[in-house]
Design a protein around this motif. Structure first.
Motif, short mmCIF file in Angstrom:
data_model
loop_
_atom_site.label_atom_id
_atom_site.label_comp_id
_atom_site.label_asym_id
_atom_site.label_seq_id
_atom_site.Cartn_x
_atom_site.Cartn_y
_atom_site.Cartn_z
N ASP A 108 49.44 32.37 51.68
CA ASP A 108 50.27 33.26 50.87
C ASP A 108 49.39 33.89 49.78
O ASP A 108 49.44 33.50 48.62
CB ASP A 108 51.43 32.48 50.26
N GLU A 118 47.83 37.67 48.28
CA GLU A 118 47.87 39.13 48.24
C GLU A 118 46.47 39.66 47.97
O GLU A 118 45.81 39.21 47.02
CB GLU A 118 48.82 39.60 47.14
N SER A 127 47.26 34.55 44.52
CA SER A 127 48.01 33.61 45.34
C SER A 127 49.13 33.00 44.52
O SER A 127 48.97 32.74 43.33
CB SER A 127 47.09 32.51 45.87
N GLN A 159 43.88 33.21 41.34
CA GLN A 159 43.43 34.60 41.42
C GLN A 159 41.93 34.70 41.17
O GLN A 159 41.32 33.81 40.60
CB GLN A 159 44.19 35.46 40.42
#
Length: 219
Positions: free
Chosen positions: A126, A128, A159, A201
């Motif tokens: 999950d 991005e 994340s 991140q």
């Protein structure tokens, strides 16, 4: 496994379904599995390595990208023997990891192999991805311009959940999201722009997969 030993002691790929051969690491009987899109060997019973997990198609396809003499190499340590997915001519081990490992398991493998690179299957994570960012925020909270490079592209990630690999792994970590590139966690580089560990991140460096494969395929 991709390779087993025939009666002449040669490493072979399976050519027919349920073909019999010998596992080169444990000496146990193995049989060929074919007709599932990718041919491989499976032990009839037992495990060839205490660390062995069922090989996913993802692992097998990655290993097929490398020359046969570098693939599935047995390494003897002081107290145990384990199989490297790929071991380069310079001794670097590539570990293709599709299944979750806890922090202790990650560290055990790093201590044993010593000189290694992780490649994690991340297409189901999950996370991005934000491609071609131009700026980043330093650990001091300052906004800075990202340096340009012809050899890689910057990618930001974010994340929702912290991944154990972000914290536990001391060796280089690359992520495979299933496209034509492979992504290196930048904070592990010497020119670190994310020197302070952050669990959800950061920055990635994106390289073409073929460039990565060629780098580690030299005999």
């Amino acid at each position: 496994m991709l390779y087993a030993i025939d009666t002449d002691g040669q490493r072979i790929r399976p050519s027919i379904h349920k073909q019999l051969a010998t596992d080169p690491y444990s000496g146990l009987p193995t049989q060929g599995i074919t007709g599932e899109g990718l041919d491989y060997w499976r032990l009839i019973e037992g495990k060839y390595d205490a660390w062995a997990l069922p090989n996913a198609t993802w692992n097998l396809r990655w290993k097929l990208e490398f020359p046969e003499p570098l693939v599935e190499i047995s390494i003897q340590g002081d107290h145990a023997k384990h199989v490297a997915d790929v071991r380069t001519n310079k001794g670097t081990v590539l570990k293709f990891q599709a299944r979750n490992l806890n922090e202790q398991q990650l560290r055990e493998r790093e201590v044993f192999f010593e000189q290694m690179v992780w490649i994690f299957r991340a297409d189901k994570w999950d996370i991005e991805l934000m491609f071609n960012p131009t700026r980043y925020r330093t650990t001091e909270g300052r906004d800075r311009q990202l340096p340009k490079s012809d050899s890689f592209k910057w990618v930001k990630f974010q994340s929702r959940h912290s991944k154990s690999v972000f914290k536990a792994c001391k060796m280089p970590v690359f992520l495979d999201f299933g496209d034509d590139c492979i992504y290196w966690l930048n904070w592990q580089s010497k020119s670190n722009l994310n020197a302070l560990y952050h669990p959800t991140q950061g920055l990635l460096k994106s390289y073409p997969k073929q460039q990565f494969i060629q780098k580690y395929s030299q005999l």
